[in-house]
Design a protein around this motif. Sequence first.
Motif, PDB file in Angstrom:
ATOM      1  N   ASN A 231      -2.625  -5.080   2.391  1.00  0.00           N
ATOM      2  CA  ASN A 231      -2.691  -3.618   2.384  1.00  0.00           C
ATOM      3  C   ASN A 231      -4.144  -3.144   2.429  1.00  0.00           C
TER       4      ASN A 231
ATOM      5  N   LEU B  28      -5.446  -3.677   5.918  1.00  0.00           N
ATOM      6  CA  LEU B  28      -4.899  -2.672   6.835  1.00  0.00           C
ATOM      7  C   LEU B  28      -5.573  -1.323   6.648  1.00  0.00           C
ATOM      8  N   ASP B  29      -5.885  -0.969   5.413  1.00  0.00           N
ATOM      9  CA  ASP B  29      -6.591   0.288   5.154  1.00  0.00           C
ATOM     10  C   ASP B  29      -7.971   0.273   5.814  1.00  0.00           C
TER      11      ASP B  29
ATOM     12  N   PHE C  40       0.360  -9.211  -0.610  1.00  0.00           N
ATOM     13  CA  PHE C  40       0.622  -7.873  -0.070  1.00  0.00           C
ATOM     14  C   PHE C  40      -0.509  -6.899  -0.393  1.00  0.00           C
ATOM     15  N   ALA C  41      -1.067  -7.001  -1.582  1.00  0.00           N
ATOM     16  CA  ALA C  41      -2.185  -6.123  -1.956  1.00  0.00           C
ATOM     17  C   ALA C  41      -3.396  -6.409  -1.076  1.00  0.00           C
TER      18      ALA C  41
ATOM     19  N   ASP D  27       2.866 -10.627  -4.396  1.00  0.00           N
ATOM     20  CA  ASP D  27       2.284  -9.321  -4.724  1.00  0.00           C
ATOM     21  C   ASP D  27       0.797  -9.301  -4.413  1.00  0.00           C
TER      22      ASP D  27
END
Length: 84
Positions: free
Chosen positions: A28, A31-32, A24-25, A21
């Motif tokens: 993410n 990617l942002d 992935f955070a 988790d």
Amino acid sequence: MTPPESTAVAVELERLRGAVDTGFATLNGRLDVALQRTSTVESDIADLKADVEALKRNRWPLPALAALTGAGGLAVSVWQAIGR
């Protein structure tokens, strides 16, 4: 009671889930940031394209001015040659 092995496995699985988790955070968020940078670059490219097109439109009189200057120089030369 549950055997100690299954408790250890459950705890390890929970730790693994937390690590996934968190990964992935982090991914993410990266990617942002990459998407935001890409959007910024795309808008900069669009602005540069517009600037280049404006320069191309304003460039057309230069050859005409060069031809008129050459023709004016020829006319002055012919006028001086005839006048003498």
